[in-house]
Write an enzyme that holds these catalytic residues in place. Sequence first.
Site, PDB file in Angstrom:
ATOM      1  N   SER A 185       0.673  -1.457   0.111  1.00 46.79           N
ATOM      2  CA  SER A 185       0.046   0.027  -0.078  1.00 46.79           C
ATOM      3  C   SER A 185       0.903   1.185   0.000  1.00 46.79           C
ATOM      4  O   SER A 185       0.332   2.205  -0.317  1.00 46.79           O
ATOM      5  CB  SER A 185      -0.993  -0.076   1.249  1.00 46.79           C
ATOM      6  OG  SER A 185      -0.364   0.162   2.553  1.00 46.79           O
ATOM      7  N   HIS A 213      -5.276  -3.437  -2.231  1.00 49.47           N
ATOM      8  CA  HIS A 213      -4.822  -2.419  -3.224  1.00 49.47           C
ATOM      9  C   HIS A 213      -4.742  -3.111  -4.598  1.00 49.47           C
ATOM     10  O   HIS A 213      -4.247  -2.460  -5.543  1.00 49.47           O
ATOM     11  CB  HIS A 213      -3.718  -1.790  -2.670  1.00 49.47           C
ATOM     12  CG  HIS A 213      -3.753  -0.929  -1.524  1.00 49.47           C
ATOM     13  ND1 HIS A 213      -4.313   0.358  -1.521  1.00 49.47           N
ATOM     14  CD2 HIS A 213      -3.750  -1.435  -0.022  1.00 49.47           C
ATOM     15  CE1 HIS A 213      -4.249   0.820  -0.281  1.00 49.47           C
ATOM     16  NE2 HIS A 213      -4.028  -0.213   0.555  1.00 49.47           N
ATOM     17  N   LYS A 244     -11.736   0.737  -1.246  1.00 50.01           N
ATOM     18  CA  LYS A 244     -10.487   1.217  -2.212  1.00 50.01           C
ATOM     19  C   LYS A 244     -11.656   1.283  -3.677  1.00 50.01           C
ATOM     20  O   LYS A 244     -12.225   2.167  -3.927  1.00 50.01           O
ATOM     21  CB  LYS A 244      -9.233   0.447  -2.209  1.00 50.01           C
ATOM     22  CG  LYS A 244      -8.303   0.707  -1.396  1.00 50.01           C
ATOM     23  CD  LYS A 244      -8.705   0.109  -0.170  1.00 50.01           C
ATOM     24  CE  LYS A 244      -7.569   0.363   0.906  1.00 50.01           C
ATOM     25  NZ  LYS A 244      -7.965   0.026   2.465  1.00 50.01           N
TER      26      LYS A 244
END
Length: 397
Positions: A185, A213, A244
């Site tokens: 990340s 991610h 996300k």
Amino acid sequence: MTKILDESCARFTAPQDLKDKGIYPYYRPISSGQDPVVTMASGQKALMFGSNSYLGLSDDPRLKEAAISAIKKYGTSCSGSRFLNGTLDIHLALEEKLAKFVGKEEAVTFSTGFQVNLGVVSCLGGRDGYIFLDSLDHACIIDGSRLSFSKVLKFPHNDMEVLEHKMSLVPPDAPKLIVVDGVYSMEGDLANLPKICELCEKYNAEIMVDDAHGLGVVGRDGRGTADHFGLTDKVDLIMGTFSKSFGSIGGFVAGNHTLINFIQNSARSLMFSASMPPANVATVSRALDVLTEEPERIEHLWDVTRYAQKSFRDRGFDIGRTQSPIIPLFVRDSTKAMAIVTKAMEVGIFVTPVVAPAVPENDAMIRFALMATHTHEHVDEAVEKLSVLFKEFGIIE
């Protein structure tokens, strides 16, 4: 009389010291959606390069409408845990959809991504087990391992020689779990899944990939890091978050029936925490639809990512080993990094610092993250303004 705990907390003055210097870079209030241009509470406009909304869906009208419809039907809360009264039919439908998306038999959702790793990592392994962690694993993986009764062994980031050495010292018949981020990340590089999977077969271990991610970003149609390497069948557990790419909040883990059944009935952060609210469940489901219906979103995300990476490199920035829309701009000094972030906001660029003790002092950086809603023009403006600041602070020539 001042209480002892108050006295202890009063000695923590780091935030006040930074505020006194005018470089405190946290808790900056925004009064708009997570779009390429955000409106700060002060009224200032800023280009947003500090968001994890990789597909730019968090302010999408279709997701908003899905959330509103779910509230109208189910209300605003499930008022209990999944284990008891908090399981809705849409939870089950979403879990089936997620399992199919990542190529696993079953999935189970949690109310946050942090709770997924906290619950899953802590409940697997047992007293006789071993957990292997990459040194750059997310904090929630580390916290989950601390709650586990298993023995925890760390290895330097992506150092497969050290990982194998540590695995070779463990009793062959002991339960073994390797937990890594798919996409890291902060520095934006990928786990060495091909080699990790080889080691898992050699030492009879299992692997869990935190793809918070990676989902929506890498792999076919955004199916994640395991899919990117063609190793979905070799990875035992795939974890993902909804805050996300999926424009909501929550998380899930997917695997075979045996593992998911155990997690459903053993992970304390699932069993003793309220379930995902209906609006969030519906939002994620709609985001999955948009993701598969509009592959051009990911294509554009990667176009603007490659453009930004080249632009920064051409200007002399050190962007490390990134392989994703997460671009670290190394500063190598925590105070300078926070000062640059503060000045960047003054010129309308929202970026975030990653500083000690979260990383070693010589790894202090500014995290620059792309969204599918960014344009080359947005990148040009950010690179130009950040170049001026990095020169001012002597980071680049």
